[in-house]
Design a protein around this motif. Structure first.
Motif, PDB file in Angstrom:
ATOM      1  N   GLU A   1       0.908  15.772   2.518  1.00  0.00           N
ATOM      2  CA  GLU A   1       1.003  14.880   1.747  1.00  0.00           C
ATOM      3  C   GLU A   1       0.776  14.590   0.319  1.00  0.00           C
ATOM      4  O   GLU A   1       1.165  14.927  -1.283  1.00  0.00           O
ATOM      5  CB  GLU A   1       1.273  13.439   1.983  1.00  0.00           C
ATOM      6  CG  GLU A   1       2.928  13.377   3.296  1.00  0.00           C
ATOM      7  CD  GLU A   1       2.736  12.555   3.989  1.00  0.00           C
ATOM      8  OE1 GLU A   1       1.987  11.091   3.986  1.00  0.00           O
ATOM      9  OE2 GLU A   1       3.443  11.819   5.203  1.00  0.00           O
ATOM     10  N   GLU A   2      -0.772  14.527   0.386  1.00  0.00           N
ATOM     11  CA  GLU A   2      -1.621  14.697  -0.966  1.00  0.00           C
ATOM     12  C   GLU A   2      -1.402  15.922  -2.386  1.00  0.00           C
ATOM     13  O   GLU A   2      -1.394  16.495  -3.201  1.00  0.00           O
ATOM     14  CB  GLU A   2      -2.945  14.925  -0.291  1.00  0.00           C
ATOM     15  CG  GLU A   2      -3.284  14.975  -1.902  1.00  0.00           C
ATOM     16  CD  GLU A   2      -3.735  13.376  -2.515  1.00  0.00           C
ATOM     17  OE1 GLU A   2      -4.265  13.712  -3.610  1.00  0.00           O
ATOM     18  OE2 GLU A   2      -3.147  12.462  -2.012  1.00  0.00           O
ATOM     19  N   GLU A   3      -0.859  17.207  -1.165  1.00  0.00           N
ATOM     20  CA  GLU A   3      -0.384  18.710  -1.596  1.00  0.00           C
ATOM     21  C   GLU A   3       0.396  18.476  -2.300  1.00  0.00           C
ATOM     22  O   GLU A   3       0.613  18.780  -3.732  1.00  0.00           O
ATOM     23  CB  GLU A   3      -0.565  20.274  -0.937  1.00  0.00           C
ATOM     24  CG  GLU A   3      -2.388  20.113  -0.894  1.00  0.00           C
ATOM     25  CD  GLU A   3      -2.489  21.119   0.739  1.00  0.00           C
ATOM     26  OE1 GLU A   3      -1.436  21.442   0.685  1.00  0.00           O
ATOM     27  OE2 GLU A   3      -3.080  21.219   0.910  1.00  0.00           O
ATOM     28  N   GLU A   4       1.337  17.968  -2.001  1.00  0.00           N
ATOM     29  CA  GLU A   4       3.100  17.778  -2.324  1.00  0.00           C
ATOM     30  C   GLU A   4       2.784  16.752  -3.465  1.00  0.00           C
ATOM     31  O   GLU A   4       3.120  17.322  -4.803  1.00  0.00           O
ATOM     32  CB  GLU A   4       3.426  17.444  -1.089  1.00  0.00           C
ATOM     33  CG  GLU A   4       3.879  17.846  -0.651  1.00  0.00           C
ATOM     34  CD  GLU A   4       5.103  17.928   0.287  1.00  0.00           C
ATOM     35  OE1 GLU A   4       4.824  16.206   1.035  1.00  0.00           O
ATOM     36  OE2 GLU A   4       5.092  18.729   1.025  1.00  0.00           O
TER      37      GLU A   4
ATOM     38  N   GLU B   1       0.720  -1.245   0.329  1.00  0.00           N
ATOM     39  CA  GLU B   1      -0.157   0.273   0.194  1.00  0.00           C
ATOM     40  C   GLU B   1       0.665   1.600   0.056  1.00  0.00           C
ATOM     41  O   GLU B   1       2.061   1.296   0.340  1.00  0.00           O
ATOM     42  CB  GLU B   1      -1.228   0.080   1.366  1.00  0.00           C
ATOM     43  CG  GLU B   1      -2.287   1.319   1.671  1.00  0.00           C
ATOM     44  CD  GLU B   1      -2.894   1.219  -0.301  1.00  0.00           C
ATOM     45  OE1 GLU B   1      -2.768   2.415  -0.170  1.00  0.00           O
ATOM     46  OE2 GLU B   1      -3.151   0.192  -0.294  1.00  0.00           O
ATOM     47  N   ARG B   2       0.803   1.644  -0.480  1.00  0.00           N
ATOM     48  CA  ARG B   2       1.342   3.726  -0.495  1.00  0.00           C
ATOM     49  C   ARG B   2      -0.160   4.778  -0.204  1.00  0.00           C
ATOM     50  O   ARG B   2       0.796   5.589   0.307  1.00  0.00           O
ATOM     51  CB  ARG B   2       1.212   3.941  -2.332  1.00  0.00           C
ATOM     52  CG  ARG B   2       2.372   3.218  -2.604  1.00  0.00           C
ATOM     53  CD  ARG B   2       3.509   2.955  -2.197  1.00  0.00           C
ATOM     54  NE  ARG B   2       4.422   1.906  -2.165  1.00  0.00           N
ATOM     55  CZ  ARG B   2       4.899   0.933  -1.729  1.00  0.00           C
ATOM     56  NH1 ARG B   2       4.549   0.785  -0.615  1.00  0.00           N
ATOM     57  NH2 ARG B   2       5.416   0.167  -2.236  1.00  0.00           N
ATOM     58  N   ASP B   3      -0.540   4.759   0.045  1.00  0.00           N
ATOM     59  CA  ASP B   3      -1.858   5.544   0.438  1.00  0.00           C
ATOM     60  C   ASP B   3      -1.585   5.846   1.991  1.00  0.00           C
ATOM     61  O   ASP B   3      -1.569   4.482   2.700  1.00  0.00           O
ATOM     62  CB  ASP B   3      -3.540   5.128   0.141  1.00  0.00           C
ATOM     63  CG  ASP B   3      -4.168   6.117   0.839  1.00  0.00           C
ATOM     64  OD1 ASP B   3      -4.498   6.608   2.199  1.00  0.00           O
ATOM     65  OD2 ASP B   3      -5.353   6.953  -0.147  1.00  0.00           O
ATOM     66  N   PRO B   4      -1.159   7.119   2.688  1.00  0.00           N
ATOM     67  CA  PRO B   4      -0.487   6.983   3.836  1.00  0.00           C
ATOM     68  C   PRO B   4      -2.252   6.585   5.399  1.00  0.00           C
ATOM     69  O   PRO B   4      -1.577   6.539   6.383  1.00  0.00           O
ATOM     70  CB  PRO B   4      -0.122   8.753   4.141  1.00  0.00           C
ATOM     71  CG  PRO B   4      -0.377   9.333   2.711  1.00  0.00           C
ATOM     72  CD  PRO B   4      -0.558   7.875   2.502  1.00  0.00           C
ATOM     73  N   GLN B   5      -3.573   7.023   4.583  1.00  0.00           N
ATOM     74  CA  GLN B   5      -3.757   6.448   5.450  1.00  0.00           C
ATOM     75  C   GLN B   5      -4.780   5.316   5.958  1.00  0.00           C
ATOM     76  O   GLN B   5      -5.023   5.478   6.438  1.00  0.00           O
ATOM     77  CB  GLN B   5      -5.760   7.633   5.039  1.00  0.00           C
ATOM     78  CG  GLN B   5      -5.341   9.107   5.017  1.00  0.00           C
ATOM     79  CD  GLN B   5      -6.926   9.836   4.340  1.00  0.00           C
ATOM     80  OE1 GLN B   5      -7.113   9.202   2.794  1.00  0.00           O
ATOM     81  NE2 GLN B   5      -6.972  10.957   4.859  1.00  0.00           N
ATOM     82  N   VAL B   6      -4.570   4.732   4.556  1.00  0.00           N
ATOM     83  CA  VAL B   6      -4.931   3.351   4.770  1.00  0.00           C
ATOM     84  C   VAL B   6      -3.375   3.119   5.239  1.00  0.00           C
ATOM     85  O   VAL B   6      -3.620   1.940   6.488  1.00  0.00           O
ATOM     86  CB  VAL B   6      -4.452   2.597   2.835  1.00  0.00           C
ATOM     87  CG1 VAL B   6      -4.665   0.953   3.387  1.00  0.00           C
ATOM     88  CG2 VAL B   6      -5.297   3.338   2.630  1.00  0.00           C
ATOM     89  N   LEU B   7      -2.098   2.500   5.422  1.00  0.00           N
ATOM     90  CA  LEU B   7      -1.049   2.411   6.157  1.00  0.00           C
ATOM     91  C   LEU B   7      -1.115   2.737   7.421  1.00  0.00           C
ATOM     92  O   LEU B   7      -0.893   2.269   8.194  1.00  0.00           O
ATOM     93  CB  LEU B   7       0.311   2.639   5.395  1.00  0.00           C
ATOM     94  CG  LEU B   7       0.866   3.137   4.217  1.00  0.00           C
ATOM     95  CD1 LEU B   7       1.327   3.687   3.826  1.00  0.00           C
ATOM     96  CD2 LEU B   7       1.174   1.147   4.065  1.00  0.00           C
ATOM     97  N   ALA B   8      -1.980   4.373   7.868  1.00  0.00           N
ATOM     98  CA  ALA B   8      -1.952   4.312   9.133  1.00  0.00           C
ATOM     99  C   ALA B   8      -2.843   3.088   9.940  1.00  0.00           C
ATOM    100  O   ALA B   8      -3.125   2.959  10.961  1.00  0.00           O
ATOM    101  CB  ALA B   8      -2.581   5.900   9.460  1.00  0.00           C
TER     102      ALA B   8
END
Length: 103
Positions: free
Chosen positions: A84-87, A29-36
């Protein structure tokens, strides 16, 4: 998190092999919310069972200062995701696709 709020729910989730699935998801997984979310659930699954009187985590009284600290941490984590999403948006638009897990 609702499934793991009660002792019976935690045992059911553990017995179904959820940890192995989450571990593999976390690798790809790469999505930070899913990882958290994966990390939090993994901690519940591998952690010690709460003591007497805390079998149902939805019914546990949380001290006000602890509740405020948890809310602050949630806001900070949400702000970090937003940055992170904005970046990513500024860097090229789309979110990178997950890599194929190694076997």
């Amino acid at each position: 998190s609702q499934l793991t709020a009660t002792k019976a729910g935690r045992h059911t989730v553990r017995d179904k092999g959820t940890y192995v699935i989450l571990r593999e998801l976390h690798h790809s997984e790469r999505d930070p919310q899913v990882l958290a979310a994966c990390e939090k659930l993994i901690q519940v699954l591998i952690g010690d069972e709460p003591g007497p009187g805390m079998e149902n985590l939805l019914e546990v009284d949380v001290p006000e200062e602890v509740e405020e600290q948890l809310q602050r941490l949630d806001r900070e984590e949400e702000e970090r995701w937003r940055r992170e999403e904005e970046e990513r948006q500024e860097a090229g638009g789309s979110t990178p696709s997950p890599e194929e897990p190694s076997r």
